[in-house]
Design a protein around this motif. Sequence first.
Motif, mmCIF file in Angstrom:
data_model
loop_
_atom_site.group_PDB
_atom_site.id
_atom_site.type_symbol
_atom_site.label_atom_id
_atom_site.label_comp_id
_atom_site.label_asym_id
_atom_site.label_seq_id
_atom_site.Cartn_x
_atom_site.Cartn_y
_atom_site.Cartn_z
ATOM 1 N N ALA A 1 72.959 -28.435 13.478
ATOM 2 C CA ALA A 1 74.112 -29.310 13.731
ATOM 3 C C ALA A 1 75.097 -28.645 14.701
ATOM 4 N N VAL A 2 76.037 -29.405 15.192
ATOM 5 C CA VAL A 2 76.994 -28.915 16.191
ATOM 6 C C VAL A 2 77.716 -27.654 15.716
ATOM 7 N N ASP A 3 78.185 -27.652 14.468
ATOM 8 C CA ASP A 3 78.971 -26.508 13.981
ATOM 9 C C ASP A 3 78.197 -25.205 14.050
ATOM 10 N N GLU A 4 76.902 -25.287 13.697
ATOM 11 C CA GLU A 4 76.086 -24.076 13.691
ATOM 12 C C GLU A 4 75.937 -23.525 15.118
ATOM 13 N N ILE A 5 75.722 -24.418 16.060
ATOM 14 C CA ILE A 5 75.584 -23.982 17.448
ATOM 15 C C ILE A 5 76.924 -23.476 17.973
ATOM 16 N N ALA A 6 77.993 -24.150 17.585
ATOM 17 C CA ALA A 6 79.330 -23.726 18.019
ATOM 18 C C ALA A 6 79.612 -22.304 17.546
ATOM 19 N N THR A 7 79.167 -21.978 16.329
ATOM 20 C CA THR A 7 79.374 -20.629 15.818
ATOM 21 C C THR A 7 78.652 -19.614 16.687
ATOM 22 N N ARG A 8 77.425 -19.985 17.086
ATOM 23 C CA ARG A 8 76.672 -19.051 17.939
ATOM 24 C C ARG A 8 77.304 -18.888 19.319
ATOM 25 N N VAL B 1 72.727 -16.788 32.287
ATOM 26 C CA VAL B 1 73.473 -17.907 31.679
ATOM 27 C C VAL B 1 72.514 -19.054 31.363
ATOM 28 N N ILE B 2 71.573 -19.301 32.270
ATOM 29 C CA ILE B 2 70.623 -20.401 32.057
ATOM 30 C C ILE B 2 69.699 -20.102 30.868
ATOM 31 N N ASP B 3 69.249 -18.850 30.763
ATOM 32 C CA ASP B 3 68.433 -18.466 29.591
ATOM 33 C C ASP B 3 69.219 -18.667 28.298
ATOM 34 N N LEU B 4 70.459 -18.232 28.327
ATOM 35 C CA LEU B 4 71.321 -18.338 27.164
ATOM 36 C C LEU B 4 71.549 -19.806 26.796
ATOM 37 N N LEU B 5 71.779 -20.602 27.822
ATOM 38 C CA LEU B 5 72.011 -22.032 27.635
ATOM 39 C C LEU B 5 70.829 -22.695 26.937
ATOM 40 N N ALA B 6 69.625 -22.419 27.462
ATOM 41 C CA ALA B 6 68.430 -23.042 26.885
ATOM 42 C C ALA B 6 68.261 -22.607 25.431
ATOM 43 N N ALA B 7 68.406 -21.306 25.187
ATOM 44 C CA ALA B 7 68.206 -20.797 23.825
ATOM 45 C C ALA B 7 69.255 -21.361 22.872
ATOM 46 N N THR B 8 70.467 -21.530 23.358
ATOM 47 C CA THR B 8 71.550 -22.015 22.503
ATOM 48 C C THR B 8 71.376 -23.489 22.166
ATOM 49 N N ALA B 9 71.080 -24.292 23.184
ATOM 50 C CA ALA B 9 71.064 -25.743 22.982
ATOM 51 C C ALA B 9 69.800 -26.227 22.274
ATOM 52 N N GLU B 10 68.675 -25.605 22.595
ATOM 53 C CA GLU B 10 67.397 -26.214 22.223
ATOM 54 C C GLU B 10 67.219 -26.613 20.762
ATOM 55 N N PRO B 11 67.581 -25.726 19.807
ATOM 56 C CA PRO B 11 67.395 -26.161 18.411
ATOM 57 C C PRO B 11 68.215 -27.410 18.062
ATOM 58 N N GLY B 12 69.230 -27.679 18.835
ATOM 59 C CA GLY B 12 70.096 -28.822 18.555
ATOM 60 C C GLY B 12 69.782 -30.038 19.411
ATOM 61 N N LEU B 13 68.662 -30.023 20.107
ATOM 62 C CA LEU B 13 68.319 -31.183 20.934
ATOM 63 C C LEU B 13 67.450 -32.160 20.140
ATOM 64 N N MET B 14 67.670 -33.423 20.352
ATOM 65 C CA MET B 14 66.823 -34.483 19.786
ATOM 66 C C MET B 14 65.719 -34.731 20.823
ATOM 67 N N ALA B 15 64.500 -34.919 20.355
ATOM 68 C CA ALA B 15 63.403 -35.170 21.307
ATOM 69 C C ALA B 15 63.450 -36.635 21.760
ATOM 70 N N MET B 16 64.526 -36.978 22.456
ATOM 71 C CA MET B 16 64.707 -38.371 22.884
ATOM 72 C C MET B 16 63.639 -38.799 23.880
ATOM 73 N N GLY B 17 63.022 -37.835 24.529
ATOM 74 C CA GLY B 17 61.960 -38.151 25.484
ATOM 75 C C GLY B 17 60.598 -38.320 24.828
ATOM 76 N N SER B 18 60.546 -38.177 23.501
ATOM 77 C CA SER B 18 59.261 -38.322 22.808
ATOM 78 C C SER B 18 58.809 -39.778 22.797
ATOM 79 N N GLY B 19 57.505 -39.969 22.839
ATOM 80 C CA GLY B 19 56.934 -41.307 22.729
ATOM 81 C C GLY B 19 57.135 -41.920 21.351
ATOM 82 N N ARG B 20 57.611 -41.099 20.390
ATOM 83 C CA ARG B 20 57.857 -41.623 19.045
ATOM 84 C C ARG B 20 59.327 -41.573 18.681
ATOM 85 N N PHE B 21 60.164 -41.580 19.714
ATOM 86 C CA PHE B 21 61.600 -41.705 19.484
ATOM 87 C C PHE B 21 61.986 -43.159 19.708
#
Length: 462
Positions: free
Chosen positions: A36-43, A58-78
């Motif tokens: 959830a947002v709070d957990e990522i905000a803490t990190r 910064v880009i590596d950090l960005l990907a690692a930080t955001a990814e667990p909090g992303l919804m797979a909106m691009g999935s064929g089953r979303f």
Amino acid sequence: MANRSDEYDKPLSTAAEHARAWLRSVNERPVGPRTAVDEIATRIGDELPSSETDPAEVIDLLAATAEPGLMAMGSGRFYGWVIGGTLPAALAADWLVSAWDQNAGMRYATPGVVALEEAAGRWILELLDLPRESDVGFVTGATMSNFSCLAAARYRVLRDVGWDVDADGLMGAPRVRVLVGAERHDTVDLALRYLGLGRPTVVDADAQGRIRVDALRKALDEIPDDAPTIAVLQAGNLHSGAFDPFAEAVSVAHSRNTWVHVDGAFGLWAAASPSLRDLVRGLASADSWTTDAHKTLNVPYDCGIAIVRDSAAMRAAMGVHTSYLVADVGGPGDPHEKAPELSRRARGVPVWAALRCLGRAGAVELVDGLVRAARGIADGVREIDGVEVLNDVVYTQVCLSFGSAERTQEVTRRLIADGTAWMSGSKWHGQDVLRVSVSNWTTDDDDGSRSVDAVRRAAASA
Ligand SMILES: *Cc1c(COP(=O)(O)O)cnc(C)c1O
């Protein structure tokens, strides 16, 4: 001055690697976010770093930080809300748009991207068979498209009774009446609020959510003959996918000098498909149309489209007319005259890339494919005990009930926890529903049957 262009190389390749990894994972990872947002905000931490960090880092950090909090909106089953995926050509074009970093507000400043956007605009009018003389504006989404089209409508209906809203505003103006269907999208009301038009008059809808023409006629009859009036119709009801009866509704409205706007955020694309022609009969006789490119057309966020037949009204409502912006009156018009923003990214370019890649046949198949998938899922879930499909599945939307409100909510919770597919819990006609909205170009038969199985598992355990 030093040439600093090589400083882009590493962060761009790093971003491309992360993007590829994300896209490879998107159809196989659990669809919902894992945190959830709070957990990522803490990190992320509260403190702004005191010194510089290497851009690629910064880009590596960005990907690692955001990814667990992303919804797979691009999935064929979303199937949540109505979101849409991203066609490869549109995504790649979007990257170029960022690299070019053009301010796409004016023709003479950036002929390259404006020509592409104008071609995209013409292709949309052709594909959807809308009046070719219409102005096409590229805005952030359907909300701002509704706003832009209704701003043009407000200008015109007031001008027609001798009031110049640009010069004199709304205070003291004749009251503008706005009629909307009972099941319009809430952003229509929001756009009316932005425009100072207040709360609209609500016209009854039928069981599928379509505006009732007899009720529209009656509502128009109650308005004085000379009152400036706007009616808002809908192509694609969020719950049922239903389309308002355009031919009859527009003809009733036009016989009373009423501007007709159509909110077709995801539904307007039905007009591209010969097999869906019955749904959109009379659509082209309206005065303005809203759609999104980031939903059905599958271009990246944020991209909406505002289409207005009366280009003078659109430019009066949206244009910035000042000494340093040279307007070319009566010509094709500058992009800033067709959207609320003066400065903006060239968001029409990914639309050009999507349409250039699909061609007419591909665009038709994109729309037909979504409808086929929705019908496939509806047919599949009908076989499950205790499931009811509540709507006529005419387009991309399917509404399910599992009996009581509690059971429907429980099935929804279990389905989302399962992670195979993602569908929205919602309420329709006061009833709790699970809503399936097919809007991703990658959704195929396998996604459909895996999703039906996921619903079956959730229903069996609830
Ligand atoms: C999504 C949607 C909107 C709002 O669109 P945004 O792109 O989110 O601004 C408006 N109307 C309908 C029918 C929609 O489905």
